[in-house]
Design a protein around this motif. Structure first.
Motif, PDB file in Angstrom:
ATOM      1  N   LYS A 118       0.850  -1.183   0.000  1.00  0.00           N
ATOM      2  CA  LYS A 118       0.000   0.000   0.000  1.00  0.00           C
ATOM      3  C   LYS A 118       0.887   1.234   0.000  1.00  0.00           C
ATOM      4  O   LYS A 118       1.945   1.258   0.645  1.00  0.00           O
ATOM      5  CB  LYS A 118      -0.889  -0.021   1.242  1.00  0.00           C
ATOM      6  CG  LYS A 118      -1.904   1.101   1.325  1.00  0.00           C
ATOM      7  CD  LYS A 118      -2.795   0.915   2.554  1.00  0.00           C
ATOM      8  CE  LYS A 118      -3.865   1.991   2.617  1.00  0.00           C
ATOM      9  NZ  LYS A 118      -4.773   1.776   3.758  1.00  0.00           N
ATOM     10  N   LEU A 119       0.467   2.272  -0.712  1.00  0.00           N
ATOM     11  CA  LEU A 119       1.229   3.513  -0.766  1.00  0.00           C
ATOM     12  C   LEU A 119       0.663   4.574   0.176  1.00  0.00           C
ATOM     13  O   LEU A 119       1.386   5.164   0.965  1.00  0.00           O
ATOM     14  CB  LEU A 119       1.247   4.074  -2.193  1.00  0.00           C
ATOM     15  CG  LEU A 119       1.802   3.170  -3.294  1.00  0.00           C
ATOM     16  CD1 LEU A 119       1.728   3.866  -4.644  1.00  0.00           C
ATOM     17  CD2 LEU A 119       3.234   2.747  -2.979  1.00  0.00           C
ATOM     18  N   LEU A 120      -0.633   4.825   0.060  1.00  0.00           N
ATOM     19  CA  LEU A 120      -1.269   5.901   0.816  1.00  0.00           C
ATOM     20  C   LEU A 120      -2.572   5.412   1.436  1.00  0.00           C
ATOM     21  O   LEU A 120      -3.278   4.592   0.859  1.00  0.00           O
ATOM     22  CB  LEU A 120      -1.608   7.092  -0.082  1.00  0.00           C
ATOM     23  CG  LEU A 120      -0.523   7.732  -0.944  1.00  0.00           C
ATOM     24  CD1 LEU A 120      -1.138   8.854  -1.788  1.00  0.00           C
ATOM     25  CD2 LEU A 120       0.615   8.267  -0.101  1.00  0.00           C
ATOM     26  N   ASP A 121      -2.906   5.973   2.595  1.00  0.00           N
ATOM     27  CA  ASP A 121      -4.250   5.811   3.124  1.00  0.00           C
ATOM     28  C   ASP A 121      -5.228   6.675   2.345  1.00  0.00           C
ATOM     29  O   ASP A 121      -6.427   6.389   2.318  1.00  0.00           O
ATOM     30  CB  ASP A 121      -4.302   6.202   4.597  1.00  0.00           C
ATOM     31  CG  ASP A 121      -3.818   5.084   5.504  1.00  0.00           C
ATOM     32  OD1 ASP A 121      -4.016   3.904   5.150  1.00  0.00           O
ATOM     33  OD2 ASP A 121      -3.240   5.385   6.562  1.00  0.00           O
ATOM     34  N   ASN A 133      11.798  -1.377   5.099  1.00  0.00           N
ATOM     35  CA  ASN A 133      11.731  -2.042   3.805  1.00  0.00           C
ATOM     36  C   ASN A 133      11.977  -1.063   2.674  1.00  0.00           C
ATOM     37  O   ASN A 133      11.846   0.156   2.843  1.00  0.00           O
ATOM     38  CB  ASN A 133      10.337  -2.672   3.619  1.00  0.00           C
ATOM     39  CG  ASN A 133       9.960  -3.619   4.734  1.00  0.00           C
ATOM     40  OD1 ASN A 133      10.364  -4.767   4.747  1.00  0.00           O
ATOM     41  ND2 ASN A 133       9.173  -3.134   5.700  1.00  0.00           N
ATOM     42  N   GLU A 134      12.310  -1.601   1.514  1.00  0.00           N
ATOM     43  CA  GLU A 134      12.498  -0.772   0.317  1.00  0.00           C
ATOM     44  C   GLU A 134      11.148  -0.486  -0.334  1.00  0.00           C
ATOM     45  O   GLU A 134      10.876  -0.849  -1.477  1.00  0.00           O
ATOM     46  CB  GLU A 134      13.444  -1.473  -0.664  1.00  0.00           C
ATOM     47  CG  GLU A 134      14.887  -1.482  -0.236  1.00  0.00           C
ATOM     48  CD  GLU A 134      15.471  -0.057  -0.159  1.00  0.00           C
ATOM     49  OE1 GLU A 134      15.332   0.680  -1.146  1.00  0.00           O
ATOM     50  OE2 GLU A 134      16.035   0.292   0.894  1.00  0.00           O
ATOM     51  N   PRO A 178       2.439  -3.592   3.998  1.00  0.00           N
ATOM     52  CA  PRO A 178       2.335  -4.789   3.150  1.00  0.00           C
ATOM     53  C   PRO A 178       0.920  -5.322   3.030  1.00  0.00           C
ATOM     54  O   PRO A 178       0.052  -5.047   3.846  1.00  0.00           O
ATOM     55  CB  PRO A 178       3.223  -5.791   3.891  1.00  0.00           C
ATOM     56  CG  PRO A 178       3.051  -5.420   5.340  1.00  0.00           C
ATOM     57  CD  PRO A 178       2.907  -3.913   5.357  1.00  0.00           C
ATOM     58  N   VAL A 179       0.732  -6.135   2.014  1.00  0.00           N
ATOM     59  CA  VAL A 179      -0.543  -6.785   1.773  1.00  0.00           C
ATOM     60  C   VAL A 179      -0.732  -7.937   2.758  1.00  0.00           C
ATOM     61  O   VAL A 179       0.186  -8.308   3.506  1.00  0.00           O
ATOM     62  CB  VAL A 179      -0.605  -7.275   0.300  1.00  0.00           C
ATOM     63  CG1 VAL A 179       0.274  -8.502   0.101  1.00  0.00           C
ATOM     64  CG2 VAL A 179      -2.037  -7.558  -0.146  1.00  0.00           C
ATOM     65  N   GLU A 210       7.790 -13.025   6.710  1.00  0.00           N
ATOM     66  CA  GLU A 210       8.565 -12.352   7.754  1.00  0.00           C
ATOM     67  C   GLU A 210       8.820 -10.884   7.400  1.00  0.00           C
ATOM     68  O   GLU A 210       9.905 -10.334   7.658  1.00  0.00           O
ATOM     69  CB  GLU A 210       9.881 -13.093   8.023  1.00  0.00           C
ATOM     70  CG  GLU A 210       9.669 -14.513   8.528  1.00  0.00           C
ATOM     71  CD  GLU A 210      10.966 -15.220   8.865  1.00  0.00           C
ATOM     72  OE1 GLU A 210      12.043 -14.682   8.547  1.00  0.00           O
ATOM     73  OE2 GLU A 210      10.903 -16.318   9.452  1.00  0.00           O
ATOM     74  N   LEU A 211       7.816 -10.259   6.801  1.00  0.00           N
ATOM     75  CA  LEU A 211       7.895  -8.827   6.503  1.00  0.00           C
ATOM     76  C   LEU A 211       7.206  -8.055   7.622  1.00  0.00           C
ATOM     77  O   LEU A 211       6.081  -8.382   8.003  1.00  0.00           O
ATOM     78  CB  LEU A 211       7.213  -8.520   5.176  1.00  0.00           C
ATOM     79  CG  LEU A 211       7.886  -9.077   3.920  1.00  0.00           C
ATOM     80  CD1 LEU A 211       7.010  -8.841   2.700  1.00  0.00           C
ATOM     81  CD2 LEU A 211       9.255  -8.452   3.717  1.00  0.00           C
ATOM     82  N   GLU A 212       7.869  -7.050   8.141  1.00  0.00           N
ATOM     83  CA  GLU A 212       7.325  -6.254   9.232  1.00  0.00           C
ATOM     84  C   GLU A 212       7.179  -4.810   8.784  1.00  0.00           C
ATOM     85  O   GLU A 212       8.133  -4.194   8.291  1.00  0.00           O
ATOM     86  CB  GLU A 212       8.221  -6.329  10.463  1.00  0.00           C
ATOM     87  CG  GLU A 212       7.654  -5.580  11.661  1.00  0.00           C
ATOM     88  CD  GLU A 212       8.530  -5.707  12.897  1.00  0.00           C
ATOM     89  OE1 GLU A 212       8.281  -4.964  13.868  1.00  0.00           O
ATOM     90  OE2 GLU A 212       9.457  -6.537  12.883  1.00  0.00           O
TER      91      GLU A 212
END
Length: 795
Positions: free
Chosen positions: A91-94, A207-208, A175-176, A183-185
């Motif tokens: 996700k980029l933006l709310d 993260n990148e 992240p989705v 293991e993505l935080e």
């Protein structure tokens, strides 16, 4: 980076204002998206539904918010985070919001008075005060990880006005669904501003993941936003500041570009630059949408159904999700199912075949095959996978046979032999998994759950058995095509046995319906008792009475396995959908099915039907528990058409139309009329397959370069036309006109395939002006060749 000092900002805004005075006309008009949309089809939303979701979509990025221009937290898969701007798998933006300051008063544009939907853009109308109005256009181009937001600000007064603008963005790089499996935080977001490039940049600290935002005109930067917005997540707000001078009775166009990357900062900036020519991007996407419109294009007397058909093609395209590391494929629904499913696509891709989107079909098959093999490697087709490639459910029993059936349909429409050559090992393994691993008693009825997700309903299910029969039939044809005669005969023999068993063991004569499931007496009693609790809980006394009577009768029945009608689930009609039911039983079952409908369509579970027939309140009739859904409604439309009840079939399409644009203009919700997903992939199956395959009666065999045409128009359609039906390398058009004593068929094709035309019993026939020798009792079938044929059938 902090905002500019006040005196520097003032000087900047002064120079920006002077620049805007000079550029106030030609260049803006040339770049304006709003003016370019004037010749596009559009549908206005209802004022009552301004506070409900919409989507503006491309294949890489989409935006979900509310039709009033706000971005509330919404969705449940990632709780409260399924809205905003998504660049899967992140996700980029709310969300974002323009605020306008006039005479030291700030107006936040989150309360649009009108929402208008286009196939390729969205428009929001705002009123700042009596003198200033704003038209916002949102556009997501093809093949770019970004979106464009345009504001057309009109000064209705007779004097020049100066407005301060703040484009407020609510960054939430996250992240989705199922990211924890990798293991993505999600980290805290940071934001900075590059003066040299006029660019706001957001970065997730762990993260990148990057987002870049830029205005078309020079801007200042602030880490403060004037509009209060409460939201979840670890995001960061910031604003791009500017000033615009608008002459009397003039309109100024302001544009903002939003791009992202889940790879690198450099990639995000490249994506941002790709948005710099919005009109060119709109023109390119518009040309592609014209192609979508022209493929299998129809002209029919029922303009409501024609509109439904056209827009279902458009909103299916909104659901194509491309993640290059995995592939490009049709997702299930927005906002909570924007990823790939086996079951949903087994229906939806049949609609895409009928409407000519063959590349989307094959690319989606590649994703399903790849992800299924990744987790199963035994022919089992997965159910659901997130856009990060994590498979959530390795597959229900209905998906594997349905997928095998689909493969044969793809071959018939495309003629691409690689489809079955490349997938035949999956077919073999899938059938072994179904009929050996999952069929413990060897009766050809796999044991386990199918489409219905009712607790405890895991016995032998009708839809699983029906799709298994169709899979065996398709597999036999594939085997024969590949020169595997013995294997083909074995599959064909099992398919015939299973067809006979379905018409025998699964038919429940006293209910005039096929059974929900086959089980032992004891298992059935447990399921009936659970169904009584369910029906009582949702206040369906008629269902409670019916189930109690069935339970009492069953207590005195002998032991043994047999079929039971308990829930009146829509899947009991899959033998009719697939055309394997005997005609007499089919007609009885179709009448039974009509009892479990209302004006929006068919109930998923018949015992959830509301007793009230007045339907004075949709809120009484509809909920996720007592759902009416587009898929079972479409299945009934197909079933009625298969057995010659075309007017009844059309009645189901009209029920679908009652949900069309009900809440989200240009789309049908997953649950009719306004629950669940706002755009749903299987809707194309529900709408296109009855029309193309049955009303126009087009059934291609691209490998043999033949096509059967057996039109069956609704009785109140005096004419119908379909053009550019894609099948292999051929494109076919069919025009039908009914006159008082004859029907005229004009058939055009781009390749010289053999055409087999079927029609009602006739007293005479002419082909291309030549009268044929024709007996009145002659079988009404013609074999035609040539690129153009005009057939007149006299009655």
């Amino acid at each position: 980076m902090k905002g500019l000092p006040h005196f520097v900002l003032s000087l900047f805004l002064l120079s920006f204002s002077m620049l805007c005075i000079q550029c106030e006309t030609k260049e803006e008009n040339q770049n304006s998206l709003l003016s370019a949309l004037s010749d596009q089809p559009s549908i206005k939303g209802k004022p009552a539904y301004l506070n409900t979701p919409y989507v503006t979509a491309g294949n890489r990025v989409y935006t979900v918010g509310h039709q009033n221009g706000s971005f509330p937290d919404l969705g449940w898969h990632v709780s409260g985070e399924m809205g905003g701007v998504w660049n899967h798998p992140i996700k980029l933006l709310d969300g974002y919001m323009l605020s306008v300051e006039q005479n030291q008063k700030t107006y936040c544009l989150n309360n649009a008075s009108t929402f208008t939907n286009y196939p390729l853009a969205s428009q929001f109308s705002f009123k700042v005060d009596e003198t200033i109005t704003v038209e916002m256009v949102q556009f997501v181009p093809d093949d770019v990880e970004g979106t464009i937001v345009e504001y057309n600000i009109t000064n209705h007064s007779k004097q020049s006005q100066t407005l301060k603008l703040s484009f407020n963005v609510f960054i939430d790089l996250s992240p989705v669904w199922l990211a924890e499996k990798l293991e993505l935080e999600d980290g805290t977001d940071n934001v900075s501003f590059e003066n040299a490039t006029n660019t706001m940049i957001g970065k997730d600290e762990n993260n990148e993941w990057w987002v870049a935002i830029r205005a078309r005109e020079p801007s200042a930067f602030s880490e403060k936003v004037p509009c209060n917005y409460q939201r979840k997540g670890k995001g960061k707000e910031a604003s791009l500041l500017g000033e615009v001078v608008i002459s009397a009775t003039q309109t100024r166009t302001i544009q903002y570009y939003i791009a992202g990357s889940y790879m690198s900062r450099e990639k995000a900036l490249i994506n941002l630059q790709a948005l710099s020519k919005p009109r060119d991007l709109l023109t390119k996407k518009s040309a592609r949408y014209q192609q979508i419109s022209r493929r299998s294009e129809i002209d029919i007397p029922d303009k409501e159904i024609q509109q439904l058909y056209n827009w279902t093609k458009y909103n299916t395209d909104w659901l194509v999700r491309e993640v290059p590391e995995i592939g490009s494929g049709l997702s299930a629904g927005i906002p909570d199912y924007p990823w790939w499913f086996g079951a949903d696509n087994c229906y939806a891709l049949q609609g895409l075949l009928a409407t000519g989107a063959h590349e989307e079909v094959t690319s989606t098959l590649a994703i399903i095959d790849k992800l299924s093999e990744k987790v199963n490697d035994n022919g089992r087709i997965m159910h659901e996978a997130s856009t990060n490639g994590v498979v959530f459910n390795p597959g229900n029993l209905n998906e594997t046979p349905h997928y095998i059936f689909l493969l044969w349909q793809v071959y018939l429409w495309t003629g691409d032999k690689l489809i079955i050559e490349d997938h035949f090992s999956t077919v073999e393994k899938g059938l072994d998994w179904l009929l050996q691993d999952q069929d413990k008693d060897g009766n050809l009825y796999p044991d386990g759950p199918g489409m219905m997700e009712i607790h405890g309903l895991h016995s032998e299910m009708i839809d699983v058995v029906v799709y298994t029969q169709q899979a065996l039939d398709a597999a036999s044809k594939m085997a024969f095509t590949l020169g595997k005669k013995e294997q083909g005969e074995s599959y064909a023999n099992k398919a015939q046995i299973l067809k006979e068993k379905i018409n025998g063991e699964w038919w429940v004569s006293e209910s005039k319906s096929f059974a929900d499931f086959i089980s032992s007496k004891e298992e059935a009693m447990e399921l009936i008792e659970a169904a009584i609790v369910r029906a009582d809980t949702i206040n369906k006394p008629w269902a409670v009475n019916e189930l109690n009577a069935q339970l009492q009768k069953l207590k005195n029945a002998p032991k043994g396995k047999r079929g039971f009608v308990v829930h009146h689930n829509w899947v009991v009609n899959t033998p009719l959908e697939m055309g394997i039911a005997d005609d007499d039983q089919a007609q009885k079952a179709l009448v039974t099915a009509r009892n479990y409908t209302n004006r929006f369509g068919s109930y998923v579970t018949g015992i959830d039907q509301d007793e009230s027939t007045s339907e004075t309140s949709k809120w009484k009739s509809f909920s996720y528990v007592g759902a009416v859904m587009t898929l079972p409604t479409g299945v009934q439309a197909i079933a009625e058409a298969r057995y010659g009840n075309i007017d009844h079939s059309l009645d189901y399409l009209k029920k679908l139309y009652n949900s069309f644009s009900y809440a989200f203009p240009g789309s049908m919700y997953e649950v009719s009329p306004d629950y669940g997903m706002i755009a749903q992939a299987w809707n194309i199956y529900a709408v296109a397959v009855p029309i193309v395959n049955y009303y126009f009666g087009i059934k291609p065999n691209a490998p043999d370069k033949t096509v059967e045409i057996a039109p069956a128009l609704p009785s109140n359609w005096p004419y119908a036309n379909i053009s550019n039906v894609r099948m292999g390398a051929n494109n076919l058009s069919l025009d039908i006109k009914k006159e008082s004593e004859k029907t005229i068929y004009e058939i055009n094709q781009t390749e010289n395939w053999q055409i087999v035309l079927s029609f009602e019993a006739a007293s005479g026939v002419t082909v291309n002006g030549e009268k044929l020798l024709w007996e009145k009792n002659q079988k009404p079938i013609l074999q035609l060749n040539g690129l153009k044929n005009i057939v007149e059938v006299y009655y």
